[in-house]
Design a protein around this motif. Structure first.
Motif, PDB file in Angstrom:
ATOM      1  N   LEU A   1      -6.733  13.036  -4.489  1.00  0.00           N
ATOM      2  CA  LEU A   1      -5.939  11.596  -4.283  1.00  0.00           C
ATOM      3  C   LEU A   1      -5.846  11.669  -2.755  1.00  0.00           C
ATOM      4  CD1 LEU A   1      -3.765  12.289  -7.363  1.00  0.00           C
ATOM      5  CD2 LEU A   1      -5.779  10.300  -7.375  1.00  0.00           C
ATOM      6  N   ASN A   2      -5.790  12.768  -2.342  1.00  0.00           N
ATOM      7  CA  ASN A   2      -5.343  13.215  -0.312  1.00  0.00           C
ATOM      8  C   ASN A   2      -7.331  12.919   0.589  1.00  0.00           C
ATOM      9  OD1 ASN A   2      -4.167  13.941   2.307  1.00  0.00           O
ATOM     10  ND2 ASN A   2      -2.728  12.432   1.553  1.00  0.00           N
TER      11      ASN A   2
ATOM     12  N   ASP B   1       1.522  13.927  -0.984  1.00  0.00           N
ATOM     13  CA  ASP B   1       0.984  12.156  -0.579  1.00  0.00           C
ATOM     14  C   ASP B   1       0.466  12.090  -1.918  1.00  0.00           C
ATOM     15  OD1 ASP B   1      -0.139   9.591   0.486  1.00  0.00           O
ATOM     16  OD2 ASP B   1      -1.520  10.929   0.456  1.00  0.00           O
ATOM     17  N   ALA B   2      -0.291  12.991  -1.961  1.00  0.00           N
ATOM     18  CA  ALA B   2      -1.136  12.826  -3.944  1.00  0.00           C
ATOM     19  C   ALA B   2       0.007  13.011  -5.371  1.00  0.00           C
ATOM     20  CB  ALA B   2      -1.636  14.632  -3.416  1.00  0.00           C
TER      21      ALA B   2
ATOM     22  N   SER C   1      -2.540   1.867  -3.323  1.00  0.00           N
ATOM     23  CA  SER C   1      -1.584   2.469  -3.101  1.00  0.00           C
ATOM     24  C   SER C   1      -1.841   3.785  -3.463  1.00  0.00           C
ATOM     25  CB  SER C   1      -0.138   2.214  -4.213  1.00  0.00           C
ATOM     26  OG  SER C   1      -0.489   2.532  -5.395  1.00  0.00           O
ATOM     27  N   VAL C   2      -3.145   4.228  -4.189  1.00  0.00           N
ATOM     28  CA  VAL C   2      -3.643   5.033  -4.999  1.00  0.00           C
ATOM     29  C   VAL C   2      -5.449   4.972  -4.700  1.00  0.00           C
ATOM     30  CG1 VAL C   2      -4.814   6.700  -7.052  1.00  0.00           C
ATOM     31  CG2 VAL C   2      -2.141   5.117  -6.376  1.00  0.00           C
TER      32      VAL C   2
ATOM     33  N   ASN D   1     -12.427   9.789  -1.743  1.00  0.00           N
ATOM     34  CA  ASN D   1     -11.666  10.474  -2.891  1.00  0.00           C
ATOM     35  C   ASN D   1     -12.340  10.335  -4.208  1.00  0.00           C
ATOM     36  OD1 ASN D   1      -7.586   9.370  -2.002  1.00  0.00           O
ATOM     37  ND2 ASN D   1      -9.040  10.391  -1.300  1.00  0.00           N
TER      38      ASN D   1
ATOM     39  N   SER E   1       0.596  -1.317   0.337  1.00  0.00           N
ATOM     40  CA  SER E   1      -0.083   0.209  -0.314  1.00  0.00           C
ATOM     41  C   SER E   1       1.034   1.363  -0.131  1.00  0.00           C
ATOM     42  CB  SER E   1      -0.691   0.408   0.844  1.00  0.00           C
ATOM     43  OG  SER E   1       0.348   0.042   2.728  1.00  0.00           O
TER      44      SER E   1
ATOM     45  N   ARG F   1       3.076  11.201  -5.061  1.00  0.00           N
ATOM     46  CA  ARG F   1       3.259  10.440  -5.233  1.00  0.00           C
ATOM     47  C   ARG F   1       1.817   9.219  -6.210  1.00  0.00           C
ATOM     48  NH1 ARG F   1       4.807  10.663   0.855  1.00  0.00           N
ATOM     49  NH2 ARG F   1       6.850  11.321   0.397  1.00  0.00           N
ATOM     50  N   LYS F   2       1.416   9.844  -5.816  1.00  0.00           N
ATOM     51  CA  LYS F   2      -0.358   9.222  -5.865  1.00  0.00           C
ATOM     52  C   LYS F   2      -0.800   9.563  -8.012  1.00  0.00           C
ATOM     53  CE  LYS F   2      -2.593   8.515  -1.491  1.00  0.00           C
ATOM     54  NZ  LYS F   2      -3.414   9.249  -1.048  1.00  0.00           N
TER      55      LYS F   2
ATOM     56  N   LYS G   1       3.086   4.139  -0.963  1.00  0.00           N
ATOM     57  CA  LYS G   1       2.896   4.918  -2.363  1.00  0.00           C
ATOM     58  C   LYS G   1       4.511   5.702  -2.715  1.00  0.00           C
ATOM     59  CE  LYS G   1       0.796   6.182   0.797  1.00  0.00           C
ATOM     60  NZ  LYS G   1      -0.527   6.564   1.918  1.00  0.00           N
TER      61      LYS G   1
ATOM     62  N   THR H   1      -8.284   0.722   3.123  1.00  0.00           N
ATOM     63  CA  THR H   1      -7.057   0.025   2.718  1.00  0.00           C
ATOM     64  C   THR H   1      -7.203  -1.327   3.093  1.00  0.00           C
ATOM     65  OG1 THR H   1      -6.874   2.856   2.744  1.00  0.00           O
ATOM     66  CG2 THR H   1      -4.633   1.148   2.176  1.00  0.00           C
TER      67      THR H   1
END
Ligand code: HSE
Length: 412
Positions: free
Chosen positions: A153-154, A196-197, A126-127, A278, A98, A199-200, A100, A302
């Protein structure tokens, strides 16, 4: 068949909970005779935990146990996750993660390693947390050329923005609540500063457009500079501010990618995405727009995606699921300032009328926005569309005003 889980934090403990709770149906769907959790790797102690007999602290126990065919990595962070996952794939074990940060930084390398050893490296969680998005893009939308992808995405930042808008909560209190709910990263800076967003969107862009997109190539801006008044001005425009990750394929073979707060108009499907939810909009040349929606963070949502990947690995022992992307290319991500956009701009001015004249001399007629209680020394407006570079140059030519806030206006 045996499974091991590395990292017993929010997600890892959720994975163990789901594996235990839905054990019977998971085994059935895995097409294996059995699917048992053998080890939980974590350096911490968990006194009184019902899985006490499974805890280990030495990674090598998992690496050298030939019965363990699938390993879940929910430790987070790049190191030692990368070294552990690399060793496991090289040892012929499939890995589900998970993480990312790991996939965004090392996805191409790890997918290549999985390919070389005929095992699977899966990362649905992961997303988008529990939202199915990796598999739909690679399988259900495989007939399309994807033109564009954009998403909230976050979960943490969307939760914070929702609490600030709807409950008038202070930023710090909303963040603390997000942490208490298990949404935020260990270091919440990664959420609120947009990493974080980022990375996604890197993972999604790599998957949609076929070449690895590294986080440091993606312009990233978080939500910390958004003021309550910006939220109100944007309401007057008929929109909301969301933290969006976006990527687009250009005709010359490059892509654009960025993470930033963005104005989304109320009619958009992304505008009504509240709380920890999301939503990811994928624009394909055959399907048009399709939006995936669901809980983007949290323990069980998740874990739902992680365990689905475990089942998929169990169904594909010694058979690779063919998906992934190629290596990156130089200058693959184009300069975001060359993208066309409209901008929401809030400026501090000394003489309102003179400033408005100067603004319109640069931008032509602009849409002025209002906000109850705003001082006379403030103007907020929306420009027409041009490249961001050109709009910023025009803004810097406006004498007698100081920009307080600049937010891109989208047309999703
Ligand atoms: N901190 C992340 C979020 C967790 O809030 O979306 C899920 O990736």
């Amino acid at each position: 068949m045996y499974v091991a889980v590395m990292g017993y934090g929010t997600v890892g403990s959720g994975v163990v909970e789901v594996l235990n709770k839905n054990h019977e149906s998971i085994v059935k769907r895995s097409t294996q005779d059995s699917l048992e959790l053998k080890y939980i790797l974590d350096l911490r102690d968990f006194p009184g935990d019902p899985n006490a007999d499974k805890f280990i602290k030495d990674f090598n126990v998992i690496l050298h146990d030939d019965d363990v065919k699938i390993v879940v990595e929910t430790m987070g962070g790049l190191h030692p996750a990368f070294e552990f996952v690399s060793s496991l794939l090289a040892a012929g074990k499939s890995v589900v993660t998970s993480n990312k940060e790991l996939v965004a930084a090392k996805g191409y390398e790890l997918l290549s390693l999985a390919k070389a050893h005929n095992v699977n490296f899966l990362f649905e969680a992961s997303v988008g947390g529990g939202i199915p998005i990796i598999r739909p893009i690679t399988q259900c939308l495989a007939a399309n050329e994807i033109d564009e992808i954009a998403g909230i995405l976050n979960g943490t930042t969307n939760f914070i923005l929702t609490m600030m808008i709807e409950k008038h909560m202070r930023f710090e209190d909303a963040l603390r609540l997000a942490q208490d709910n298990g949404y935020a990263e260990k270091d919440p800076t990664a959420d609120i500063a947009g990493q974080d967003a980022c990375r996604k969107i890197c993972i999604l862009a790599s998957l949609c457009f076929g070449k690895h997109v590294y986080p440091d190539a993606v312009y990233t801006e978080g939500i910390t500079k958004i003021a309550a008044r910006d939220v109100q001005y944007v309401q007057d425009l008929g929109g909301v501010i969301k933290l969006l990750g976006r990527a687009k394929r250009l005709e010359n073979g490059q892509i654009t990618a960025m993470v930033s707060p963005a104005v989304v108009m109320n009619g958009s499907q992304l505008a009504s995405v509240r709380d920890v939810f999301n939503a990811i909009l994928v624009r394909g040349d055959a399907i048009g727009d399709v939006v995936f929606y669901g809980k983007g963070a949290g323990k069980l949502p998740t874990a739902s995606a992680v365990v689905a990947d475990v089942i998929d690995c169990a169904k594909h022992v010694n058979r690779r699921k063919v998906f992934g992307w190629g290596p990156s290319a130089e200058n693959y991500v184009a300069d975001y300032k060359q993208q066309e956009t409209a901008l929401y701009i809030r400026v501090q001015v000394e003489d309102r009328n003179a400033a408005l004249a100067a603004i319109e001399a640069q931008f032509g007629k602009v849409k002025l926005l209002s906000c109850e209680g705003a001082p006379d020394t403030e103007l907020a407006f929306v420009t027409g569309k041009d490249t961001e570079q050109a709009l910023l140059e025009r803004l810097s030519a406006v004498n007698g005003s100081k920009a307080q806030s600049i937010i891109r206006v989208t047309d999703y």
